[in-house]
Design an enzyme around this catalytic site. Structure first.
Site, PDB file in Angstrom:
ATOM      1  N   HIS B 109      -2.329   1.058   6.466  1.00  0.00           N
ATOM      2  CA  HIS B 109      -2.562   0.507   5.132  1.00  0.00           C
ATOM      3  C   HIS B 109      -1.679  -0.727   4.949  1.00  0.00           C
ATOM      4  O   HIS B 109      -0.997  -0.893   3.945  1.00  0.00           O
ATOM      5  CB  HIS B 109      -2.236   1.552   4.056  1.00  0.00           C
ATOM      6  CG  HIS B 109      -2.893   1.257   2.734  1.00  0.00           C
ATOM      7  ND1 HIS B 109      -4.197   1.503   2.489  1.00  0.00           N
ATOM      8  CD2 HIS B 109      -2.410   0.726   1.583  1.00  0.00           C
ATOM      9  CE1 HIS B 109      -4.503   1.150   1.247  1.00  0.00           C
ATOM     10  NE2 HIS B 109      -3.429   0.672   0.672  1.00  0.00           N
ATOM     11  N   THR B 145      -7.112  -3.186   3.870  1.00  0.00           N
ATOM     12  CA  THR B 145      -6.178  -2.652   2.874  1.00  0.00           C
ATOM     13  C   THR B 145      -6.423  -3.257   1.499  1.00  0.00           C
ATOM     14  O   THR B 145      -6.410  -4.483   1.355  1.00  0.00           O
ATOM     15  CB  THR B 145      -4.734  -2.991   3.301  1.00  0.00           C
ATOM     16  OG1 THR B 145      -4.548  -2.536   4.623  1.00  0.00           O
ATOM     17  CG2 THR B 145      -3.737  -2.359   2.374  1.00  0.00           C
ATOM     18  N   GLU B 146      -6.660  -2.428   0.521  1.00  0.00           N
ATOM     19  CA  GLU B 146      -6.858  -2.868  -0.867  1.00  0.00           C
ATOM     20  C   GLU B 146      -7.887  -3.993  -0.988  1.00  0.00           C
ATOM     21  O   GLU B 146      -7.746  -4.878  -1.822  1.00  0.00           O
ATOM     22  CB  GLU B 146      -5.526  -3.310  -1.485  1.00  0.00           C
ATOM     23  CG  GLU B 146      -4.425  -2.267  -1.423  1.00  0.00           C
ATOM     24  CD  GLU B 146      -4.658  -1.074  -2.333  1.00  0.00           C
ATOM     25  OE1 GLU B 146      -5.442  -1.204  -3.279  1.00  0.00           O
ATOM     26  OE2 GLU B 146      -4.069  -0.018  -2.053  1.00  0.00           O
ATOM     27  N   PHE B 147      -8.911  -3.973  -0.140  1.00  0.00           N
ATOM     28  CA  PHE B 147     -10.018  -4.947  -0.179  1.00  0.00           C
ATOM     29  C   PHE B 147      -9.578  -6.380   0.108  1.00  0.00           C
ATOM     30  O   PHE B 147     -10.243  -7.326  -0.310  1.00  0.00           O
ATOM     31  CB  PHE B 147     -10.741  -4.918  -1.528  1.00  0.00           C
ATOM     32  CG  PHE B 147     -11.405  -3.614  -1.840  1.00  0.00           C
ATOM     33  CD1 PHE B 147     -12.350  -3.078  -0.981  1.00  0.00           C
ATOM     34  CD2 PHE B 147     -11.076  -2.908  -2.984  1.00  0.00           C
ATOM     35  CE1 PHE B 147     -12.959  -1.872  -1.273  1.00  0.00           C
ATOM     36  CE2 PHE B 147     -11.683  -1.704  -3.275  1.00  0.00           C
ATOM     37  CZ  PHE B 147     -12.633  -1.179  -2.419  1.00  0.00           C
ATOM     38  N   GLY B 298      -8.400  -6.184  -4.453  1.00  0.00           N
ATOM     39  CA  GLY B 298      -8.855  -5.418  -5.609  1.00  0.00           C
ATOM     40  C   GLY B 298      -7.753  -5.112  -6.600  1.00  0.00           C
ATOM     41  O   GLY B 298      -7.940  -4.345  -7.519  1.00  0.00           O
TER      42      GLY B 298
END
Lengths: 419, 486
Positions: B109, B145-147, B298
């Site tokens: 991540h 990771t997190e778009f 995001g």
């Protein structure tokens, strides 16, 4: 609106944070407009800034009639009080105080400091307050700290005008819980007689409510602020060596938790030899601290330069990399804000009032010397943290201005006066 | 016909314990196992498990019409395996229904895609392998990771063989365009983009139980109406959210599970179907290409990378961490590699954010630290220790290239020694066989085995020569020693 304020200190002749706060607040209220403030202090020197408040000294307030002419008054006290005001005050003497030790103008002498006969001086201050309250016209009374509560109560009883008291500290903060019963009684008396109580932090507000048993509805917090520093002070540049400097500035007394600073320093020096520690100030625990530093074997890196005043304070800050205030109980604590103004990252104890409004500082418990040592190490070892705290701290502290605090106090006045 | 593409994310970082300055060099264990256990177990029982059970039931009831996708970080899987293995079994059951797809995200991540393509690739590969291993499914769609996504990342993903990528339908990128189409990446025409419909996703994830919202309470009927009433040409609605939405962010008492369970019925009524990301890519034609010059994500109001990078603290920590990336990849100390992954989790940087207002509130809600400064100090202390350990393996005084060359030699030597050993073994066998075969004729054939032994001796000499060379390069010694231990 006309306010009569009782205070004990006023810049430039100050002994602690009380004078700075009184000055800042008065000025902030004046900036809000439509305020006519009379500020009473024990002993003016004549070099006070009088642009935003009338300053009356109790040491020039007659309590017994003396037949003196205008020129004589002018020559004696013209520097600090106009003869017209002297004569107006003289017309309002309400009892015969000739039994007291008075000078040639019928005034009581004041030291304006915190002498051993402080209680007597407080009482004398209150006698003079009676004369002043009878003389001048005002809508509300505002007493700064316990020394002036009796004066405030007196003025209230004489005129019937509402009393607001401003709690800058309580005896619980000064004594770590072992309160002096006389002081406690004076404080509580003031709080009971007050129509409204202003505290400098929520921490103090809780003390007032819980320890003095005051109705929470009449206690409001107005956090202190700082006066912007002059460019002259901001421009101070001190030669910086390779070693980092961690500074403690303040009275070396039980309240300020100096021993925790020494212990944390000893911890830091175990791993990190690139740091020096400075404990500037004086106080009843100074000798003990010097001994403690020696005992811990860090005396070569732990320095006691003594009491600093005026410009020296800012020079000291300019030479520092970290400012620390490990106070055990600090009603507000204005000094970290000053350090931040000078761009020095600060470590403060969670038990200080200013922790309630500051974000860009490192907060630890005062007893947590591990965390304190860790924070010192972090700021001195990681440049990014230093820079972030320095820059954001500066931006933050520049937002904390007295006019905002002044506005809140005026709102409280209006509420008390039912306007 | 319209289709809904669900993606549920699961991520849990390894939280750092309080690591003091004085621990640097003394303590090499960095994690707060108690907090991890506590949080992961709680969230699993509150949210992951009931949510997965609900989804499983929905898939079974709808006989293959209801489909979803998951994206689970490698570090989260490790924790789930450790603390709630029953959830992994549940995921395996879900995988077996064939209505579930797993979308790959970087194993740790991490934010590696923003600075270190090699690391990014490696993490995606490891994560793909993990999914294959655990669930027996081959992943063809990625989700950073997190778009996080931009034009630089697209060709990297395409090169790794991904057909599509999930990312944020960031307003500042889309402008007047709708996220409810499939786009292609400007820099990798074969890579399809699935964009999150932020409004509809957050209606569930954020606003569902907000009683001050004018659409409160949200029912499945009403929600499906909204989806059905989007323009006819918009064929896909991407609803991407954390799995914690169900049961944790929106507690069970809000009726979130019932809402979820009712969705397929109303979808069927309104003629809306469900697809997995790879199906969507196969079925629906892209309408155009989308260029993203600066990375989007995001997170936070700005939908960029400012949640993790930007302030002095975050940048410094990030720089320091990736400054040792190459060295860590060179070594093969398993614990060091593990720590390397755990320390890369984006969460550590998220906690250092000094944003205020709504964004700041979100940051501090997830943060185990009281202030960003504490988060930074703790992380830097850990990182300092980690870097000391990396240095122990490879002193920083040696250049990376030099080190690389030395390591190649050593590795080659290892393989060479292995082949030589093999040869030696087979030779020995030959000799033994020979001896057995020729036992009776021993006296006559004595000369021959000697001849066979000679070349072997020569090779052994050669090996020794190289081994003498190796100790000169001090760093080389350790990894080899490790290898023999293993």
């Amino acid at each position: 609106m006309k306010a009569l304020m009782f205070g004990w200190e006023f810049p430039p002749h100050i002994l602690g944070g009380l004078g700075t706060a009184s000055y800042g607040l008065t000025r902030g209220m004046w900036e809000c407009g439509d305020m006519d403030i009379t500020f009473v202090i024990p002993k003016p020197y004549g070099d006070e800034d009088r642009s935003f408040a009338h300053i009356i000294g109790t040491s020039q307030t007659p309590v017994a009639w003396r037949d003196v002419n205008r020129d004589y008054v002018e020559s004696r006290i013209g520097k600090v009080m106009s003869p017209e005001l002297y004569f107006r005050l003289r017309d309002h003497i309400y009892a015969d105080f000739n039994y007291m030790r008075l000078n040639d103008l019928g005034c009581i002498e004041f030291s304006g400091r915190y002498p051993d006969n402080l209680l007597e001086e407080i009482n004398n201050y209150s006698i003079c307050a009676g004369v002043i309250a009878r003389t001048i016209d005002f809508d509300i009374i505002h007493s700064h700290d316990w020394l002036t509560y009796p004066a405030g109560i007196h003025a209230k009883q004489v005129t019937g005008k509402p009393l607001v008291i401003h709690v800058h500290a309580t005896d619980y903060d000064r004594s770590r819980g072992n309160v002096n019963p006389t002081v406690f009684n004076i404080e509580r008396d003031g709080m009971i007689h007050a129509d409204h109580i202003i505290t400098v932090s929520n921490l103090t507000r809780r003390t007032v409510i819980e320890k003095y048993g005051i109705d929470p509805a009449k206690v409001t917090t107005v956090h202190n602020a700082v006066v912007p520093l002059s460019q002259d002070l901001l421009d101070i540049k001190m030669p910086k060596g390779k070693e980092k400097v961690v500074t403690f500035l303040g009275r070396i007394t039980m309240q300020k938790g100096p021993e925790y600073f020494v212990e944390a320093a000893a911890k830091v020096l175990r791993n990190n030899h690139n740091v020096r520690f400075v404990m500037a100030g004086s106080g009843d625990m100074m000798d003990k601290m010097i001994k403690l530093a020696a005992e811990r074997g860090i005396a070569d890196r732990f320095h006691f330069p003594g009491f600093q005043k005026g410009r020296q304070v800012y020079e000291m800050l300019a030479a520092s990399d970290v400012y620390i205030m490990p106070s055990v109980s600090e009603p507000f604590g204005i000094s970290p804000l000053e350090a931040m103004q000078m761009g020095v990252p600060s470590i403060i104890s969670k038990q200080s009032g200013c922790a309630e409004i500051l974000d860009n500082v490192i907060k630890t418990d005062y007893w947590d010397i591990d965390a304190m040592a860790d924070a010192i190490n972090a700021i001195t070892s990681y440049p990014a943290l230093y820079k972030q705290l320095r820059e954001d701290g500066l931006a933050e502290v520049n937002q904390i201005t007295w006019d905002k605090a002044g506005k809140k106090v005026i709102d409280i006045y209006n509420k008390v006066l039912g306007r | 016909m319209k289709a809904i593409c669900f993606n549920f994310e699961i991520h849990q970082p390894f939280r750092l314990k309080r690591y003091r300055f004085f621990d640097i060099g003394n303590d090499h264990y960095y994690y707060d196992d108690f907090a991890d256990d506590d949080i992961v177990t709680r969230i699993a029982h509150q949210s992951y498990i009931p949510a997965a059970e609900t989804l499983l039931r929905m898939i079974e009831e709808n006989k293959g019409q209801f489909k979803v996708s998951f994206s689970i970080s490698g570090v989260a899987i490790e924790q789930l395996q450790q603390y709630v293995p029953e959830f992994i079994d549940l995921l395996k059951k879900l995988a077996a229904t064939r209505c579930v797809e797993f979308v790959v995200q970087p194993y740790a991540h991490s934010l590696a895609s923003l600075t270190d393509p090699d690391e990014f690739r490696q993490q995606m590969e490891v994560a793909s392998a993990q999914i294959k291993d655990l669930f027996g499914l081959k992943a063809s769609v990625a989700r950073n990771t997190e778009f996080i996504y931009d034009d630089d990342i697209a060709p990297q993903l395409a090169a790794m063989g991904f057909k599509g990528v999930l990312t944020e339908g960031a307003k500042h990128i889309l402008g007047w365009k709708s996220p409810d189409y499939i786009y292609t990446a400007a820099t990798a025409p074969k890579l399809r983009l699935l964009l999150r419909n932020a409004k509809l996703s957050e209606d569930i994830a954020v606003r569902f139980s907000d009683s001050s919202w004018n659409e409160f309470p949200l029912t499945a009927d009403k929600y499906m109406d909204w989806i059905a009433s989007t323009p006819e040409e918009e064929q896909i609605v991407n609803l991407f959210m954390n799995l914690e939405t169900f049961g944790d962010h929106q507690p069970a008492g809000t009726g979130i599970f019932q809402f979820l369970e009712a969705l397929p019925r109303f979808a069927a009524e309104k003629g809306v179907s469900f697809v997995t990301p790879s199906e969507a890519i196969a079925k629906i034609k892209p309408v155009g290409e989308l260029s993203v010059v600066h990375p989007i994500s995001g997170a936070d109001e700005a939908r960029d990378t400012s949640a993790w990078l930007g302030n002095e603290l975050q940048d410094e920590a990030f720089r320091k961490l990736y400054s040792v990336a190459e060295r860590v990849r060179l070594c093969d100390d398993r614990r060091l590699k593990q720590d390397w992954w755990y320390l890369q989790a984006a969460d550590h940087f998220y906690f250092m954010s000094t944003k205020s207002k709504a964004d700041g509130a979100a940051h501090s809600m997830f943060s185990p630290y009281e202030t960003p400064f504490q988060a930074f100090t703790n992380y830097m202390n850990v990182l300092a220790d980690f870097i000391v350990r990396v240095e122990e393996q490879y002193p920083l005084s040696i250049e990376n290239e030099e080190l690389n060359a030395l390591l190649t030699t050593i590795r080659n030597q290892a393989t060479e020694i292995e082949t030589l050993n093999k040869e030696l073994g087979s030779m020995r066998k030959n000799i033994e066989q020979y001896n057995v075969e020729h036992k009776l004729r021993e006296p006559e054939e004595e000369a021959e085995p000697k001849a066979a032994r000679k070349p072997r001796a020569k090779k052994a000499e050669a090996k020794e020569e190289k081994a003498v060379e190796a100790p000169k390069c001090k760093p080389g010694r350790k990894p080899r020693a490790k290898k023999t231990e293993e």
